[in-house]
Design a protein around this motif. Sequence first.
Motif, short mmCIF file in Angstrom:
data_model
loop_
_atom_site.label_atom_id
_atom_site.label_comp_id
_atom_site.label_asym_id
_atom_site.label_seq_id
_atom_site.Cartn_x
_atom_site.Cartn_y
_atom_site.Cartn_z
N LYS A 3 0.88 -1.22 -0.05
CA LYS A 3 0.00 0.18 -0.04
C LYS A 3 0.68 1.30 -0.08
N ALA A 4 0.40 2.31 -0.86
CA ALA A 4 1.27 3.56 -0.79
C ALA A 4 0.27 4.53 -0.96
N PHE A 5 0.85 5.74 -0.36
CA PHE A 5 -0.28 7.17 -0.63
C PHE A 5 0.69 8.09 -1.47
N LEU A 6 -0.17 8.62 -2.46
CA LEU A 6 0.40 9.58 -3.27
C LEU A 6 -0.05 11.12 -3.15
N GLY A 7 0.79 11.91 -3.15
CA GLY A 7 -0.03 13.45 -3.21
C GLY A 7 0.19 14.09 -4.72
N VAL A 46 2.09 27.45 -1.16
CA VAL A 46 3.20 27.42 -0.28
C VAL A 46 4.47 27.09 -1.10
N GLY A 47 5.37 28.03 -0.47
CA GLY A 47 6.84 28.00 -0.94
C GLY A 47 7.34 29.05 -1.81
N PHE A 48 6.73 29.10 -2.84
CA PHE A 48 6.62 30.22 -3.91
C PHE A 48 5.22 30.69 -3.95
N ILE A 49 4.85 32.04 -3.36
CA ILE A 49 3.54 32.40 -3.22
C ILE A 49 2.68 33.29 -4.49
N GLY A 90 7.78 26.45 -8.21
CA GLY A 90 6.77 27.25 -9.15
C GLY A 90 5.97 26.53 -9.56
N PRO A 91 4.80 27.27 -10.46
CA PRO A 91 3.89 26.49 -11.10
C PRO A 91 4.17 25.44 -11.96
N ARG A 92 3.36 24.35 -11.92
CA ARG A 92 3.60 23.02 -12.47
C ARG A 92 2.36 22.40 -13.08
N THR A 93 2.23 21.87 -14.10
CA THR A 93 0.93 21.18 -14.64
C THR A 93 0.90 20.14 -13.61
N ILE A 94 1.78 19.44 -13.17
CA ILE A 94 1.51 18.23 -12.45
C ILE A 94 2.71 17.72 -11.58
N ASP A 95 2.29 17.59 -10.12
CA ASP A 95 3.52 17.09 -9.36
C ASP A 95 2.86 15.79 -8.80
N LEU A 96 3.43 14.71 -8.76
CA LEU A 96 3.03 13.31 -8.07
C LEU A 96 4.18 13.08 -7.03
N ASP A 97 4.05 13.02 -5.93
CA ASP A 97 4.90 12.55 -4.70
C ASP A 97 4.61 11.53 -4.14
N ILE A 98 5.40 10.68 -3.78
CA ILE A 98 5.43 9.50 -2.96
C ILE A 98 5.35 9.95 -1.56
N LEU A 99 4.13 9.86 -0.70
CA LEU A 99 3.87 10.34 0.63
C LEU A 99 4.58 9.18 1.40
N LEU A 100 3.91 8.09 1.44
CA LEU A 100 4.24 6.91 2.15
C LEU A 100 4.16 5.51 1.11
N PRO A 114 9.25 8.54 4.51
CA PRO A 114 8.12 9.47 4.09
C PRO A 114 8.41 11.01 3.45
N HIS A 115 7.44 11.48 2.62
CA HIS A 115 7.77 12.83 2.03
C HIS A 115 8.32 13.91 3.22
N PRO A 116 9.14 14.44 3.15
CA PRO A 116 9.96 15.51 4.09
C PRO A 116 8.95 16.42 4.64
N ARG A 117 8.05 16.88 3.87
CA ARG A 117 7.30 18.19 4.27
C ARG A 117 5.82 17.70 4.54
N MET A 118 5.52 16.39 4.36
CA MET A 118 3.84 16.27 4.44
C MET A 118 3.35 16.70 5.68
N LYS A 119 4.14 16.43 6.80
CA LYS A 119 3.65 16.84 8.11
C LYS A 119 3.15 18.28 8.44
N GLU A 120 4.13 19.03 7.58
CA GLU A 120 3.76 20.58 7.77
C GLU A 120 2.78 21.27 6.85
N ARG A 121 2.20 20.45 5.75
CA ARG A 121 1.53 20.69 4.75
C ARG A 121 -0.06 20.53 4.82
N ALA A 122 -0.83 21.34 5.04
CA ALA A 122 -2.20 21.17 5.01
C ALA A 122 -3.02 20.61 3.66
N PHE A 123 -2.02 21.07 2.69
CA PHE A 123 -2.40 20.68 1.29
C PHE A 123 -2.38 19.14 0.99
#
Length: 158
Positions: A3-7, A46-49, A90-100, A114-123
């Motif tokens: 099982k894996a989770f993607l963002g 977040v990051g580049f606002i 910056g802006p991107r058409t798509i971003d796929l991150d492996i969270l877990l 795990p994804h290094p910033r996932m615990k700080e990101r409400a998104f």
Amino acid sequence: MAKAFLGLGSNLGDKRANLEEALKKLKNHPRIEILKVSSFYETEPVGFIEQDWFLNIAVKIDTSLTPLELLEFCQSIERDLLRKREIRWGPRTIDLDILLYENFTSQSEKLTIPHPRMKERAFVLVPLEEIEPDLVLDGLKISQILAKLNGEKVKKVE
Ligand code: X6L
Ligand code: MG
Ligand code: MG
């Protein structure tokens, strides 16, 4: 099978179409089964606002791909959807991150799980909590992490 989770996120072009296209590519992979897809969330950048709001989702999969194979497949989807890396964060058409990925951890240059910033990101956490409300990260339920977060704005698309 693991099982894996993607963002997933998009903030360039037709955001919803980009996410749907990425989902279709995940679905069509013979070694990936999609188990759950969250609602779509409009999220403050977040990051580049100075950029458009994102559309973010979380996805739960079952897969026989290794973490590195899954990363490479996610990156191939980013290339197919013509992701350009011009501005950092910056802006991107798509971003796929492996969270877990199961209980797997990796701290290599290429792959951090795990994804290094996932615990700080409400998104990341809000869509993830919707599909896996009992998930515990470092001993805390997502709801507990979110309660302590001064998070960016996240609005469910109804
Ligand atoms: C200081 C330094 C504070 C860096 C924050 C946060 C950097 C997040 C990068 C940061 C920092 C990131 C998305 C996004 C990005 C997304 C929304 C990143 C990578 N991706 N904002 N910003 N959704 N809403 O998918 O996550 S850039
Ligand atoms: Mg990301
Ligand atoms: Mg990424």
